[in-house]
Design a protein around this motif. Sequence first.
Motif, PDB file in Angstrom:
ATOM      1  N   SER A 239       0.818  -1.208   0.000  1.00  0.00           N
ATOM      2  CA  SER A 239       0.000   0.000   0.000  1.00  0.00           C
ATOM      3  C   SER A 239       0.854   1.262   0.000  1.00  0.00           C
TER       4      SER A 239
ATOM      5  N   GLU B 169     -11.719  -9.428   2.935  1.00  0.00           N
ATOM      6  CA  GLU B 169     -12.673  -9.807   1.902  1.00  0.00           C
ATOM      7  C   GLU B 169     -12.369 -11.258   1.562  1.00  0.00           C
TER       8      GLU B 169
ATOM      9  N   ILE C  50      -7.249  -6.877   3.222  1.00  0.00           N
ATOM     10  CA  ILE C  50      -7.257  -5.858   2.178  1.00  0.00           C
ATOM     11  C   ILE C  50      -7.052  -4.447   2.727  1.00  0.00           C
TER      12      ILE C  50
ATOM     13  N   VAL D 197      -4.590   0.375   2.428  1.00  0.00           N
ATOM     14  CA  VAL D 197      -5.544  -0.404   1.648  1.00  0.00           C
ATOM     15  C   VAL D 197      -4.773  -1.014   0.482  1.00  0.00           C
TER      16      VAL D 197
ATOM     17  N   SER E 266      -5.064  -3.125  -5.067  1.00  0.00           N
ATOM     18  CA  SER E 266      -6.132  -3.746  -5.867  1.00  0.00           C
ATOM     19  C   SER E 266      -7.526  -3.450  -5.323  1.00  0.00           C
ATOM     20  N   HIS E 267      -7.615  -2.899  -4.118  1.00  0.00           N
ATOM     21  CA  HIS E 267      -8.910  -2.631  -3.486  1.00  0.00           C
ATOM     22  C   HIS E 267      -9.131  -1.147  -3.180  1.00  0.00           C
ATOM     23  N   GLN E 268      -8.262  -0.288  -3.687  1.00  0.00           N
ATOM     24  CA  GLN E 268      -8.393   1.136  -3.409  1.00  0.00           C
ATOM     25  C   GLN E 268      -9.558   1.740  -4.193  1.00  0.00           C
TER      26      GLN E 268
ATOM     27  N   ARG F 110     -12.598   2.054  -3.185  1.00  0.00           N
ATOM     28  CA  ARG F 110     -13.846   1.321  -2.960  1.00  0.00           C
ATOM     29  C   ARG F 110     -14.451   1.646  -1.593  1.00  0.00           C
TER      30      ARG F 110
ATOM     31  N   ILE G  29     -12.954   1.480   1.377  1.00  0.00           N
ATOM     32  CA  ILE G  29     -12.414   0.694   2.494  1.00  0.00           C
ATOM     33  C   ILE G  29     -11.691   1.597   3.493  1.00  0.00           C
TER      34      ILE G  29
END
Length: 161
Positions: free
Chosen positions: A25, A61, A66, A86, A89-91, A93, A95
Amino acid sequence: MDEDIVAIGLSFDRWEELFELILGSFSYMNGIIDPPSSALSMTPQSLREKARQEIGFVAREDDELIGCIFCRPEPPSCLYIGKLAVAPSHQNRGIGTRLMGRADDLARSIGYRQLRLETRIELTDNHRRFRSMGFELFSEGRHRGFDRTTFIEMRKRVSWD
């Protein structure tokens, strides 16, 4: 999706995975910020020690880590936010916003009135994101040995609604 955010407890044993999440991250900062991120000097073992001294949460997840956030009470009324991460690949969204919401809940539960964080001066996108979460510039600072501003401190009032 709050149910996918859990506190790091005594039984947590995924330190290597959490360490890799933080490094991944924060990797975009390499070569941009000076001095380099303190994440680069961490190890899975030092991360475990950090979790003993602070209050950590992880976002999951399908059992994949994540995201994470660490919170350190600073009496009498601030909760310091650190190592908000984060997975790339999950930014974008929400979170990070949900993790920050968990910090807000924690601060309120212990009677603290403000969240406090520091972000590097070069990371203007982070400044904007934190402002969108309600944080405001509080002060500027510099790391030891630097004669210029290297970070800003931002604060947010805890929501009591």
